[in-house]
Design a protein around this motif. Structure first.
Motif, short mmCIF file in Angstrom:
data_model
loop_
_atom_site.label_atom_id
_atom_site.label_comp_id
_atom_site.label_asym_id
_atom_site.label_seq_id
_atom_site.Cartn_x
_atom_site.Cartn_y
_atom_site.Cartn_z
N GLY A 78 0.64 -1.04 0.10
CA GLY A 78 0.09 -0.12 -0.06
C GLY A 78 0.88 1.10 0.01
O GLY A 78 1.70 1.08 1.07
N TYR A 79 0.88 2.04 -1.04
CA TYR A 79 1.91 3.13 -1.28
C TYR A 79 1.10 4.43 -1.29
O TYR A 79 0.30 4.75 -2.16
CB TYR A 79 2.81 2.72 -2.57
N MET A 80 1.28 5.48 -0.35
CA MET A 80 0.90 6.59 -0.50
C MET A 80 2.06 7.76 -0.78
O MET A 80 2.77 8.51 0.10
CB MET A 80 0.03 7.09 0.76
N PRO A 81 2.11 7.96 -2.05
CA PRO A 81 3.19 8.89 -2.49
C PRO A 81 2.99 10.66 -2.06
O PRO A 81 1.90 10.77 -1.47
CB PRO A 81 3.11 8.79 -4.03
N ILE A 144 -8.32 10.68 2.67
CA ILE A 144 -9.01 9.86 1.84
C ILE A 144 -8.17 8.91 1.28
O ILE A 144 -8.06 7.74 1.13
CB ILE A 144 -9.94 10.78 0.88
N LEU A 145 -7.03 9.41 0.90
CA LEU A 145 -5.81 8.49 0.09
C LEU A 145 -5.08 7.61 1.18
O LEU A 145 -5.08 6.65 0.92
CB LEU A 145 -4.69 9.47 -0.58
N PHE A 146 -5.26 8.17 2.31
CA PHE A 146 -4.61 7.14 3.23
C PHE A 146 -5.70 5.98 3.73
O PHE A 146 -5.37 5.08 3.78
CB PHE A 146 -4.51 8.02 4.92
N ALA A 147 -7.03 6.39 3.52
CA ALA A 147 -7.94 5.20 3.81
C ALA A 147 -7.98 4.29 2.60
O ALA A 147 -8.19 3.11 2.62
CB ALA A 147 -9.51 5.99 3.85
N GLN A 148 -7.60 4.88 1.48
CA GLN A 148 -7.50 4.08 0.04
C GLN A 148 -6.36 3.15 0.32
O GLN A 148 -6.52 1.90 0.12
CB GLN A 148 -7.25 5.09 -1.17
N ALA A 149 -5.26 3.40 0.84
CA ALA A 149 -4.03 2.66 1.17
C ALA A 149 -4.28 1.55 1.92
O ALA A 149 -3.79 0.42 1.80
CB ALA A 149 -2.76 3.65 1.64
N LEU A 150 -5.19 1.81 3.11
CA LEU A 150 -5.49 0.74 3.96
C LEU A 150 -6.66 -0.31 3.22
O LEU A 150 -6.24 -1.59 3.68
CB LEU A 150 -6.20 1.25 5.15
#
Length: 280
Positions: A78-81, A144-150
């Motif tokens: 799970g990658y959040m750039p 929201i992107l953090f939730a997507q990574a999870l």
């Protein structure tokens, strides 16, 4: 365990990693700190396979990073750039659901939707589920992107400056949830932070980079010292500890001499009269 052995990374004439070796255990939050331009983001991109190494080996769970098997390697992440722009006409819920893109079909299973809604609820953004993300603030998009990574259910979770756009409240909401999930799900979590005090509070292990080298690693209470801060950042600092023993870094402003001239009451009166005369 994520193992990095004798890693060398170079972009043109710039050396961003030189004989770097470390291993990261599951269930731990690992925080990378260091000055700008020292290779923190580059290291994450290299672990993900976006940047070709000069030499060295990266391995996880008996699998070695190889270009020909890159898609299989990335399924574990799970990658959040850093600084992703959400200029799309999608709702917050739809963006979170994209974390399950590999398994989404023509019809969404109710359980997947409930899971995405639960992810938004846990970070305090359930009320934004049906809002268009291109109309939200940078901080809201970051959450929201953090939730997507999870939602990807990663084995390795990487986040590059995940709290840069967040206020104090949501910084701790995100980092508390990240810490809890890392330990509950037994993830290898790697995060880049600039705030040394947040790093000290949330890191189980600090990786300190400078000039492409790993200059220190370990628990913040063991390695975060005034001498380390001065050596790495070229600023003097005091490092104290709170009641829980967590280090707190306070940088010391460089002194500057200011020469002031005393003015007598008579001189002040003359200056005022001169100003009034010039104004008239």
């Amino acid at each position: 365990m994520l193992q990095v052995t004798n890693l060398n990374i170079a972009l043109d004439d710039l050396i961003l990693a030189k004989d770097m070796s470390f291993h990261l255990k599951p269930g731990k939050v690992n925080v990378i700190i260091g000055p700008n331009g020292t290779g923190k983001s580059t290291l994450l991109k290299t672990l993900f396979g976006d940047i070709q190494t000069e030499s060295g080996e990266i391995s996880f769970a008996n699998q070695t990073l190889q270009r020909k098997q890159l898609s299989h390697w990335r399924k574990q992440f799970g990658y959040m750039p850093q600084d992703i722009r959400l200029d799309v006409e999608l709702s917050a819920l739809e963006v979170v659901l994209l974390g399950q893109l590999d398994s989404l079909g023509l019809r969404l299973d109710d359980s997947v939707i409930k899971e995405a809604l639960s992810a938004l609820d846990k970070i305090g953004l359930l009320h934004l589920a049906d809002k268009q993300v291109n109309k939200l603030s940078g901080g809201q998009c970051q959450m929201i992107l953090f939730a997507q990574a999870l939602m990807r259910k990663p084995k390795i979770l990487m986040l590059d400056e995940p709290v840069s756009a967040l206020d104090l409240h949501f910084q701790h909401v995100l980092l508390d949830h990240l810490d809890a999930q890392t330990k509950e799900q037994n993830w290898v979590t790697i995060m880049v932070l600039h705030d040394l005090n947040l790093a000290a509070q949330y890191a189980d292990n600090l990786l300190v980079l400078k000039d492409g080298k790993l200059v220190a690693s370990g628990h913040p209470s063991d390695i975060l010292t005034p001498s380390l801060v001065e050596s790495v950042y070229k600023v003097k600092a005091e490092v104290t500890r709170d009641t829980a023993g967590v280090p707190f870094v306070r940088t010391i402003r460089k002194s500057r001499s200011v020469t002031t001239k005393s003015i007598s009451p008579k001189e002040q009166t003359m200056n005022v009269k001169e100003s009034v005369y010039q104004a008239s």
